[in-house]
Write a protein that holds these residues in place. Structure first.
Motif, PDB file in Angstrom:
ATOM      1  N   GLU A 171     -22.184  60.198 -66.636  1.00 10.96           N
ATOM      2  CA  GLU A 171     -23.326  60.456 -65.728  1.00 10.96           C
ATOM      3  C   GLU A 171     -24.587  59.795 -66.299  1.00 10.96           C
ATOM      4  OE1 GLU A 171     -21.243  63.019 -66.934  1.00 10.96           O
ATOM      5  OE2 GLU A 171     -20.071  62.721 -65.103  1.00 10.96           O
ATOM      6  N   GLU A 178     -24.416  56.032 -65.858  1.00  9.48           N
ATOM      7  CA  GLU A 178     -24.708  55.603 -64.479  1.00  9.48           C
ATOM      8  C   GLU A 178     -26.204  55.687 -64.191  1.00  9.48           C
ATOM      9  OE1 GLU A 178     -20.487  56.977 -62.411  1.00  9.48           O
ATOM     10  OE2 GLU A 178     -22.205  58.322 -62.360  1.00  9.48           O
ATOM     11  N   CYS A 185     -28.064  52.809 -65.924  1.00 10.44           N
ATOM     12  CA  CYS A 185     -27.920  51.504 -65.253  1.00 10.44           C
ATOM     13  C   CYS A 185     -28.741  51.466 -63.964  1.00 10.44           C
ATOM     14  CB  CYS A 185     -26.456  51.197 -64.970  1.00 10.44           C
ATOM     15  SG  CYS A 185     -25.479  50.955 -66.455  1.00 10.44           S
ATOM     16  N   THR A 186     -28.744  52.573 -63.220  1.00 10.56           N
ATOM     17  CA  THR A 186     -29.522  52.620 -61.971  1.00 10.56           C
ATOM     18  C   THR A 186     -31.014  52.531 -62.274  1.00 10.56           C
ATOM     19  OG1 THR A 186     -27.847  54.106 -61.124  1.00 10.56           O
ATOM     20  CG2 THR A 186     -29.866  53.965 -59.843  1.00 10.56           C
ATOM     21  N   GLU A 243     -18.073  50.001 -63.252  1.00  9.34           N
ATOM     22  CA  GLU A 243     -18.382  50.964 -62.186  1.00  9.34           C
ATOM     23  C   GLU A 243     -19.676  51.742 -62.471  1.00  9.34           C
ATOM     24  OE1 GLU A 243     -13.786  51.528 -60.715  1.00  9.34           O
ATOM     25  OE2 GLU A 243     -14.729  53.153 -61.858  1.00  9.34           O
ATOM     26  N   CYS A 244     -19.978  51.939 -63.740  1.00 11.19           N
ATOM     27  CA  CYS A 244     -21.248  52.604 -64.094  1.00 11.19           C
ATOM     28  C   CYS A 244     -22.446  51.704 -63.791  1.00 11.19           C
ATOM     29  CB  CYS A 244     -21.280  52.927 -65.583  1.00 11.19           C
ATOM     30  SG  CYS A 244     -20.243  54.303 -66.042  1.00 11.19           S
TER      31      CYS A 244
END
Ligand SMILES: C[C@](O)(C(=O)O)[C@H](CC(=O)O)C(=O)O
Length: 303
Positions: A201, A204, A207-208, A235-236
């Motif tokens: 989590e 992710e 990265c966002t 995917e992250c």
């Protein structure tokens, strides 16, 4: 005069790799000439020189900030020379001093043929990011390290991709770590490296929230971060994944087994790989061909 065109720099090759949409750059950890050759032989188009592995293989010491700039630069130069068309990302720890020294490290790495390096915010007497009780410099000092690297790059008009790494997550938390990375990007960093990510989590979110700045994932089995495979890291939202201990772990197991076989059972053969195969993995045939082509006589009858 030979018709010599200047080759594309490995830094610009790496920038092109990072710009590819929906791709993640997978970097095998290498720690000497031999592991670099093995990575190149299986087809990798990029290498990552681990500082931990460099310290262990070159000095026989754990990752406790003992390798000097010269140790690291010499090692990187040798690895980069094996195939100068392949980008090499190299660990540069803290940059080894104040801004002047970080500038010198930057120039030295560029001249060594390094395509990208990472600079972190630990104190100069640093330790592996996955060990406990790391000490940090303050945010401004970290920014000045990155700015020194960026200024030297501009001063030399020579490219190198700057990867900013923060170790602040462990002791100061996520928000402080993010603030340090954002300031590092403002100071000239191209890639963000949040050391010691603690969950998928968090990975992710990181990265966002870096909003388009390419992010690097450091995969260290037995460390503080989840062991993501390449697909999971992608995917992250990561653009780069490094595997610093992959070769170290493989060698630890295989070589310990071979030495145990020798001391305990007198087994001199180990896995029995032929010596010629070993030399061929380090360019035996190409070296002979080069010499013969130039008119050398030593290897004309073969080796
Ligand atoms: C990335 C790293 O700096 C390295 O030296 O390769 C290390 C890796 C390790 O010690 O396993 C790190 O501090 O994460």
């Amino acid at each position: 005069m030979a018709d010599l065109k200047p080759p594309q720099t490995t830094a610009s090759k790496l920038r092109a790799m990072l710009a590819q949409e929906n791709e993640i750059v997978v970097c095998p950890g290498v720690y000497d000439g031999y592991t670099s050759r093995l990575a190149l032989n299986v087809g990798f188009k990029i290498l990552y020189m681990t500082g931990a592995g460099t310290t262990m293989s070159r000095l026989g010491i754990a990752d406790l900030g003992v390798a000097t700039m010269n140790d690291m630069r010499d090692h990187a130069a040798m690895i980069a020379s094996l195939d100068p068309t392949i980008p090499l990302i190299a660990d540069a720890d803290t940059g080894y001093g104040g801004p002047l020294m970080v500038g010198r490290t930057t120039a030295a790495y560029i001249n060594a043929g390094v395509a990208a390096f990472h600079l972190e915010d630990q104190v100069v007497n640093k330790r592996c990011g996955h060990l406990k009780n790391k000490e940090l410099v303050d945010e401004d000092t970290f920014s000045s390290r990155i700015r020194a690297a960026s200024n030297m790059r501009a001063q030399l008009s020579r490219d190198i991709v700057i990867i900013a790494r923060t170790d602040a997550l462990a002791s100061l938390g996520y928000d402080v770590a993010m603030s340090r990375l954002r300031k590092a990007v403002e100071a000239g960093a191209d890639v963000a490296f949040l050391e010691g990510v603690t969950s998928v989590e968090e990975a992710e979110k990181f990265c966002t929230e870096m909003k388009g700045v390419p992010c690097l994932y450091n995969c260290v089995p037995g460390g503080v971060s989840p062991v993501l495979n390449v697909k999971e890291a992608k995917e992250c939202g990561y653009k780069l994944v490094i595997t610093p201990t992959l070769a170290l772990g493989a060698v630890y197991e295989a070589v310990s087994k071979a030495y145990k076989g020798l001391i305990e059972e007198g087994d001199t053969k180990g896995n029995g790989v032929a010596v010629r195969t070993l030399f061929e993995s380090c360019g035996l045939n190409e070296a002979v061909e080069f010499d013969v082509k130039a008119g050398g006589t030593l290897y004309q009858k073969g080796v």
